[in-house]
Design an enzyme around this catalytic site. Structure first.
Site, PDB file in Angstrom:
ATOM      1  N   GLU A 126      42.678  53.066  38.602  1.00 26.93           N
ATOM      2  CA  GLU A 126      41.820  52.622  39.330  1.00 26.93           C
ATOM      3  C   GLU A 126      40.953  53.673  40.393  1.00 26.93           C
ATOM      4  O   GLU A 126      41.782  54.583  40.670  1.00 26.93           O
ATOM      5  CB  GLU A 126      42.514  51.536  40.553  1.00 26.93           C
ATOM      6  CG  GLU A 126      41.824  51.240  41.755  1.00 26.93           C
ATOM      7  CD  GLU A 126      40.501  50.606  41.315  1.00 26.93           C
ATOM      8  OE1 GLU A 126      40.537  49.646  40.997  1.00 26.93           O
ATOM      9  OE2 GLU A 126      39.208  51.071  42.277  1.00 26.93           O
ATOM     10  N   ARG A 143      40.262  37.506  50.814  1.00 32.42           N
ATOM     11  CA  ARG A 143      40.502  38.215  49.595  1.00 32.42           C
ATOM     12  C   ARG A 143      41.638  39.410  50.041  1.00 32.42           C
ATOM     13  O   ARG A 143      42.473  39.368  49.228  1.00 32.42           O
ATOM     14  CB  ARG A 143      39.221  38.867  49.189  1.00 32.42           C
ATOM     15  CG  ARG A 143      38.334  38.117  48.468  1.00 32.42           C
ATOM     16  CD  ARG A 143      37.059  38.777  48.334  1.00 32.42           C
ATOM     17  NE  ARG A 143      36.039  37.716  47.689  1.00 32.42           N
ATOM     18  CZ  ARG A 143      35.661  37.635  46.528  1.00 32.42           C
ATOM     19  NH1 ARG A 143      35.754  38.995  45.787  1.00 32.42           N
ATOM     20  NH2 ARG A 143      34.884  36.864  46.000  1.00 32.42           N
ATOM     21  N   ARG A 193      27.187  37.553  54.126  1.00 33.08           N
ATOM     22  CA  ARG A 193      28.653  37.075  54.115  1.00 33.08           C
ATOM     23  C   ARG A 193      29.068  37.606  55.753  1.00 33.08           C
ATOM     24  O   ARG A 193      28.854  38.808  56.041  1.00 33.08           O
ATOM     25  CB  ARG A 193      29.405  37.761  53.034  1.00 33.08           C
ATOM     26  CG  ARG A 193      29.048  37.227  51.900  1.00 33.08           C
ATOM     27  CD  ARG A 193      29.605  37.987  50.721  1.00 33.08           C
ATOM     28  NE  ARG A 193      30.697  37.363  50.063  1.00 33.08           N
ATOM     29  CZ  ARG A 193      31.435  37.740  49.313  1.00 33.08           C
ATOM     30  NH1 ARG A 193      31.348  39.035  48.803  1.00 33.08           N
ATOM     31  NH2 ARG A 193      32.450  37.198  48.817  1.00 33.08           N
ATOM     32  N   ASP A 223      34.761  40.441  35.491  1.00 32.22           N
ATOM     33  CA  ASP A 223      33.252  40.459  35.427  1.00 32.22           C
ATOM     34  C   ASP A 223      32.751  41.731  34.741  1.00 32.22           C
ATOM     35  O   ASP A 223      31.762  41.620  34.192  1.00 32.22           O
ATOM     36  CB  ASP A 223      33.112  41.209  37.135  1.00 32.22           C
ATOM     37  CG  ASP A 223      32.968  40.062  38.129  1.00 32.22           C
ATOM     38  OD1 ASP A 223      33.414  38.746  37.527  1.00 32.22           O
ATOM     39  OD2 ASP A 223      32.489  40.026  39.119  1.00 32.22           O
ATOM     40  N   ALA A 227      36.156  34.783  39.585  1.00 29.78           N
ATOM     41  CA  ALA A 227      37.526  35.378  39.799  1.00 29.78           C
ATOM     42  C   ALA A 227      38.345  34.460  38.634  1.00 29.78           C
ATOM     43  O   ALA A 227      39.174  34.980  38.013  1.00 29.78           O
ATOM     44  CB  ALA A 227      37.905  35.517  40.970  1.00 29.78           C
TER      45      ALA A 227
HETATM   46  C1  LIG Z   1      29.289  36.370  47.093  1.00 28.84           C
HETATM   47  C2  LIG Z   1      30.391  36.145  46.092  1.00 28.84           C
HETATM   48  C3  LIG Z   1      31.368  35.010  46.377  1.00 28.84           C
HETATM   49  C4  LIG Z   1      32.147  34.767  45.329  1.00 28.84           C
HETATM   50  N1  LIG Z   1      33.204  33.870  45.413  1.00 28.84           N
HETATM   51  C5  LIG Z   1      34.128  33.538  44.316  1.00 28.84           C
HETATM   52  C6  LIG Z   1      35.215  32.512  44.726  1.00 28.84           C
HETATM   53  O1  LIG Z   1      35.016  31.623  45.599  1.00 28.84           O
HETATM   54  N2  LIG Z   1      35.887  32.418  43.455  1.00 28.84           N
HETATM   55  C7  LIG Z   1      35.885  32.844  42.500  1.00 28.84           C
HETATM   56  O2  LIG Z   1      36.670  32.794  41.466  1.00 28.84           O
HETATM   57  N3  LIG Z   1      34.907  33.893  42.158  1.00 28.84           N
HETATM   58  C8  LIG Z   1      34.304  34.137  43.319  1.00 28.84           C
HETATM   59  N4  LIG Z   1      33.172  35.444  43.192  1.00 28.84           N
HETATM   60  C9  LIG Z   1      33.327  36.117  41.895  1.00 28.84           C
HETATM   61  C10 LIG Z   1      34.426  37.210  42.085  1.00 28.84           C
HETATM   62  O3  LIG Z   1      34.328  37.929  43.339  1.00 28.84           O
HETATM   63  C11 LIG Z   1      34.519  38.135  40.948  1.00 28.84           C
HETATM   64  O4  LIG Z   1      34.348  37.478  39.730  1.00 28.84           O
HETATM   65  C12 LIG Z   1      35.980  38.856  41.008  1.00 28.84           C
HETATM   66  O5  LIG Z   1      36.060  39.796  42.012  1.00 28.84           O
HETATM   67  C13 LIG Z   1      35.780  39.917  39.603  1.00 28.84           C
HETATM   68  O6  LIG Z   1      37.053  40.614  39.715  1.00 28.84           O
HETATM   69  P1  LIG Z   1      37.170  41.739  38.536  1.00 28.84           P
HETATM   70  O7  LIG Z   1      38.633  42.092  38.928  1.00 28.84           O
HETATM   71  O8  LIG Z   1      37.140  41.455  37.396  1.00 28.84           O
HETATM   72  O9  LIG Z   1      36.205  42.836  39.235  1.00 28.84           O
HETATM   73  P2  LIG Z   1      35.836  43.574  40.374  1.00 28.84           P
HETATM   74  O10 LIG Z   1      36.556  43.011  41.670  1.00 28.84           O
HETATM   75  O11 LIG Z   1      34.574  44.273  40.402  1.00 28.84           O
HETATM   76  O12 LIG Z   1      37.064  44.877  40.117  1.00 28.84           O
HETATM   77  C14 LIG Z   1      36.818  45.824  39.538  1.00 28.84           C
HETATM   78  C15 LIG Z   1      37.941  47.084  39.775  1.00 28.84           C
HETATM   79  O13 LIG Z   1      37.565  48.253  39.027  1.00 28.84           O
HETATM   80  C16 LIG Z   1      37.427  49.375  39.450  1.00 28.84           C
HETATM   81  N5  LIG Z   1      36.632  50.183  38.780  1.00 28.84           N
HETATM   82  C17 LIG Z   1      35.289  50.107  38.647  1.00 28.84           C
HETATM   83  N6  LIG Z   1      34.777  51.224  37.730  1.00 28.84           N
HETATM   84  C18 LIG Z   1      35.768  51.901  37.594  1.00 28.84           C
HETATM   85  C19 LIG Z   1      36.066  53.121  36.678  1.00 28.84           C
HETATM   86  N7  LIG Z   1      34.924  53.589  36.375  1.00 28.84           N
HETATM   87  N8  LIG Z   1      37.240  53.699  36.715  1.00 28.84           N
HETATM   88  C20 LIG Z   1      38.143  53.291  37.415  1.00 28.84           C
HETATM   89  N9  LIG Z   1      38.173  51.747  38.107  1.00 28.84           N
HETATM   90  C21 LIG Z   1      37.065  51.367  38.169  1.00 28.84           C
HETATM   91  C22 LIG Z   1      36.779  48.901  41.097  1.00 28.84           C
HETATM   92  O14 LIG Z   1      37.046  49.935  42.001  1.00 28.84           O
HETATM   93  C23 LIG Z   1      37.672  47.633  41.207  1.00 28.84           C
HETATM   94  O15 LIG Z   1      38.886  47.694  41.895  1.00 28.84           O
HETATM   95  C24 LIG Z   1      32.188  35.533  44.142  1.00 28.84           C
HETATM   96  C25 LIG Z   1      31.337  36.663  44.069  1.00 28.84           C
HETATM   97  C26 LIG Z   1      30.441  36.746  44.789  1.00 28.84           C
HETATM   98  C27 LIG Z   1      29.351  38.043  44.918  1.00 28.84           C
END
Ligand SMILES: Cc1cc2nc3c(=O)[nH]c(=O)nc-3n(C[C@H](O)[C@H](O)[C@H](O)COP(=O)(O)OP(=O)(O)OC[C@H]3O[C@@H](n4cnc5c(N)ncnc54)[C@H](O)[C@@H]3O)c2cc1C
Length: 471
Positions: A44, A126, A227, A349, A362
């Site tokens: 991370e 969150r 937000r 994502d 998510a």
């Molecule tokens: C306004 C808004 C509201 C939302 N509400 C909802 C909801 O109610 N329900 C729902 O299901 N979804 C919701 N979502 C979508 C949800 O927030 C995302 O789909 C989810 O957070 C994605 O999680 P992730 O772990 O895939 O990616 P991320 O949360 O982006 O996590 C990526 C991780 O990787 C790390 N990282 C990045 N690059 C590197 C690198 N080069 N090397 C090492 N680590 C790295 C980051 O620091 C982070 O910890 C919402 C999104 C938005 C914008």
């Protein structure tokens, strides 16, 4: 807590999974792998776990995937989630609301439709969910401050080296008999499968498909979100209990507001979405946060919703004076062609960022994590990179169509929420019918069947190719 040190058949070394990114997808995958006795390491880039943003809601399909990953993943949410009164997410016309509607105790509203989500709508902060789930991830399996810079591949895909910003590397090499997690060599750590859970600007995705202008990438969806949290008492005094105990969507032309009570925290979580014709300003900074999350003011929100009815205007006026606006990025226009290549793959994502209009982004990551955990467990002690690559191919095939559908569907729901389809306008019946159908397509997915299909496909492919895996 330590990881199980499973050894493979005939002393073959077990699989080691490098999870790049410890967001919600990476963390859920880690707990799912741990439960299935598959070794992993999270890399991370931040100095600790944490979630930006305010609230999160998981749809019923996501809850089923979380329970199947490990009941503790779902419990991490349930333990901190607040249930909205009535169990519904109520959508109202937030635009044509009569002026007296804000009088406490006399809420006049034009109900457009209600969504009953699973057992009842719930949501949580969150940070609270993350605080719960990290309790199930052994600390020694996490490396913080590891910002992936590049992935080098060699030996026809048999090796992959993760290079981090701090000059350290982690190597994936199935041929080696060196012990796993060979930390006595400080700049070289050994891994075998690389799962990019590194969000919208995924470096793993860049390694798989490039980072040029025609490469898959997340782009500004022309939707932004202000937000913030509003004190529950102040909101109740201004709007009366009926509007502050229910989870509500206030719809209108070009914008909408979600107001979700988090009773345990004594706040209302407000997300005010605006369709934005402009480009998101390019901020030159190395930090994603500073790029996609910009400072904003309450006055900006008040002026964006000046034409709305009294409830929405009151909510806007109760927001903190200083807050943030989020650029909503998705991969609609530049999707990844697949989620797997060799022993690299994408989840969450990083694979299929979508707008949040169906509350499913998510949750889609949870479905990814479940399928991946099951497939990787099935090949965890098989010899050879070919088996692992086949498992990742099956993962991509099983997850692709549905997760891409969500990207498209979520955009469409945003269009309906903001009355952007001229054929529908603000016609509540037409909007309701389509949103109900799209919601059920998301919620009613049979996650058990998805896993069964994935495992059956993997076994038949390996049978045909003569490669073996755990039964
Ligand atoms: C306004 C808004 C509201 C939302 N509400 C909802 C909801 O109610 N329900 C729902 O299901 N979804 C919701 N979502 C979508 C949800 O927030 C995302 O789909 C989810 O957070 C994605 O999680 P992730 O772990 O895939 O990616 P991320 O949360 O982006 O996590 C990526 C991780 O990787 C790390 N990282 C990045 N690059 C590197 C690198 N080069 N090397 C090492 N680590 C790295 C980051 O620091 C982070 O910890 C919402 C999104 C938005 C914008």
């Amino acid at each position: 807590m330590t990881q199980p040190g499973a050894t493979g058949r005939d002393g073959a070394r077990p699989l080691e999974v490098a999870i790049v990114g410890g967001g919600m997808t990476g963390l859920a995958l880690a707990v799912g792998l741990l439960r299935r006795k598959v070794r992993f390491t999270i890399y991370e880039r931040a100095a600790g776990f944490g979630e930006l943003g305010v609230g999160i809601h998981f749809t019923p399909n996501a809850e089923r995937a979380m329970a199947a990953l490990d009941p503790r993943v779902l419990q991490s949410y349930v333990d901190v989630a607040n249930h909205a009164a009535g169990g519904f997410l109520s959508f109202v016309d937030g635009f044509h609301e009569p002026e007296q509607a804000g009088d406490p105790g006399e809420p006049a509203e034009d109900l457009m439709f209600q969504l009953r989500v699973g057992e009842g709508y719930k949501a949580c902060r969150r940070s609270q969910f993350v605080d719960q789930i990290i309790q199930h991830v052994p600390r020694e399996c996490v490396h913080f401050n590891k910002n992936l810079r590049s992935v080098e591949e060699g030996d026809g895909g048999a090796r992959a080296v993760l290079n981090f910003q701090d000059g350290s590397s982690a190597e994936a090499d199935v041929g080696s008999r060196l012990p796993l997690n060979h930390f006595t060599v400080p700049r070289l750590m050994r891994v075998v499968v690389v799962v990019g859970c590194d969000g919208i600007r995924s470096q793993v995705r860049a390694a798989m498909f490039g980072s040029g202008p025609s490469s898959p990438r997340a782009q500004y969806s022309h939707q932004l979100a202000y937000r913030g949290l509003v004190p529950l008492d102040a909101a109740t005094a201004a709007l009366g209990p009926s509007k502050t105990t229910r989870a509500m969507g206030h719809l209108g032309p070009g914008a909408f507001v979600l107001s979700i009570p988090l009773v345990g925290a004594n706040v209302i979580h407000v997300e005010a979405f605006v369709i934005d014709p402009n480009e998101w300003p390019e901020v030159s900074t190395g930090s994603d946060t500073k790029r996609y999350v910009l400072p904003a003011t309450r006055d900006e929100v008040v002026s964006a919703f000046a034409g709305f009815g009294p409830t929405v205007r009151a909510i806007a006026s109760l927001l903190p004076e200083k807050l943030h606006k989020w650029a909503v990025f998705d991969m609609l226009d530049a999707p990844a062609p697949s989620y797997a290549r060799g022993r690299l793959c994408l989840a969450g994502d990083a694979a299929h960022a979508s707008t949040p209009n169906q509350g499913g982004g998510a949750g889609s990551g949870m479905e990814d994590a479940l399928v991946l955990a099951e497939l990787l467990a099935a090949v965890a002690v098989a010899d050879g990179g070919g088996v692992v690559a086949e498992a990742l191919r099956v993962y991509s095939e099983v997850r692709y169509e549905r997760s891409q559908w969500l990207v498209t569907s979520s955009r469409r729901v945003g269009e309906l929420f903001t009355w952007g389809d001229a054929r529908y306008g603000s016609d509540k019946d037409k909007i309701w019918r389509e949103i109900e159908s799209r919601s059920h397509q998301l919620w009613d997915h049979d996650t058990d069947a998805m896993v069964r299909d994935a495992l059956a496909t993997l076994h038949s492919r390996l049978h045909v190719s003569g490669l073996g895996c755990q039964g």
